[in-house]
Design a protein around this motif. Structure first.
Motif, PDB file in Angstrom:
ATOM      1  N   ASP A 155      -3.422   6.683  -2.009  1.00 18.89           N
ATOM      2  CA  ASP A 155      -4.392   5.294  -2.161  1.00 18.89           C
ATOM      3  C   ASP A 155      -3.939   4.361  -2.995  1.00 18.89           C
ATOM      4  O   ASP A 155      -4.814   3.571  -3.792  1.00 18.89           O
ATOM      5  CB  ASP A 155      -5.670   6.004  -2.512  1.00 18.89           C
ATOM      6  N   SER A 202      -2.452   0.845  -4.513  1.00 22.26           N
ATOM      7  CA  SER A 202      -2.011  -0.442  -3.674  1.00 22.26           C
ATOM      8  C   SER A 202      -1.693  -1.443  -4.958  1.00 22.26           C
ATOM      9  O   SER A 202      -2.285  -1.502  -5.961  1.00 22.26           O
ATOM     10  CB  SER A 202      -3.329  -0.872  -2.891  1.00 22.26           C
ATOM     11  N   ALA A 250       0.936  -1.132  -0.102  1.00 22.09           N
ATOM     12  CA  ALA A 250       0.034   0.033  -0.002  1.00 22.09           C
ATOM     13  C   ALA A 250       1.085   1.316   0.060  1.00 22.09           C
ATOM     14  O   ALA A 250       1.869   1.326   0.925  1.00 22.09           O
ATOM     15  CB  ALA A 250      -0.955  -0.072   1.016  1.00 22.09           C
TER      16      ALA A 250
END
Length: 218
Positions: free
Chosen positions: A170, A172, A166
């Motif tokens: 945001d 991932s 991660a």
């Protein structure tokens, strides 16, 4: 701590490997069509015609012999991809010399496209790894791998058969591993996380997971 490289299954790499067979069939078909068109020319060369047919047949045999050529025979796949690039480049140059601009430019564009494929397929030989270094983590991607500094990583989550990284904003990255994590590798990842993220590795295990019962706490 030494750097750690984990072989992973990358979706984009798998799609490119799966497309290798169709791309070879397309090239072989174009070469065969060019050979047939050359046959109807008044001053066609039997030697040149024979070479084209031989090349097309070789490509078709390669496709029939290997279900997933890019994965099972990577060096052979690259060799034939190079032959296809040379063919399309040669036809493009020859067509432009004879003022057949549409055919020439079309083959030149195909040559560029197959050249890009050759470059990507060549990268697949060495780049399908998540590499953890002291400066950051290398994420495999096409056309270029991405390097993420530790300062841009929030946390790492691992299972025995997968790893999730991660990052900030945001983002991932989740990958299945080609081989299960060993306890030594897991401990090494934890040390990286503890040192650079100031937190332990997030270990997500199932009841039947081989890593069940192992803790990463210090």
């Amino acid at each position: 701590m030494n750097s750690l490289a984990l072989p992973v299954v990358h979706p984009a790499f798998q799609k490119l490997k799966g497309a290798g067979r169709l791309l070879h069939l397309t090239a072989g078909g174009l070469i065969l069509v060019h050979a047939l068109s050359h046959l109807n020319q008044p001053h066609s060369s039997p030697l040149f015609l024979g070479c084209l047919v031989f090349m097309a047949v070789d490509i078709f045999i390669l496709v029939m012999a290997g279900k997933n050529i890019a994965a099972d025979l990577p060096l052979v796949n690259l060799f034939f991809r190079l032959i296809e690039i040379i063919f399309f480049l040669g036809i493009g140059i020859n067509s432009c010399i004879h003022s057949e601009w549409v055919v020439g430019i079309g083959h030149a564009l195909i040559c560029v496209a197959y050249g890009y494929l050759f470059w990507c397929e060549k990268r697949m030989l060495t780049s399908e790894y998540v590499a953890i270094h002291h400066t950051g983590i290398t994420i495999p991607a096409l056309p270029e791998s991405r390097f993420v500094f530790w300062s841009n990583i929030d946390h790492i989550e691992a299972q025995y058969d997968s790893i999730t990284i991660a990052a900030s904003n945001d983002k991932s990255y989740h990958f299945n591993l080609r081989k299960n994590l060993q306890f030594e590798e897991l401990d090494q990842i934890h040390e990286f996380c503890r040192h650079y993220l100031k937190q332990g590795l997030t270990l997500n295990v199932r009841p039947d997971d081989p890593l069940n019962g192992l803790t990463t706490e210090r």
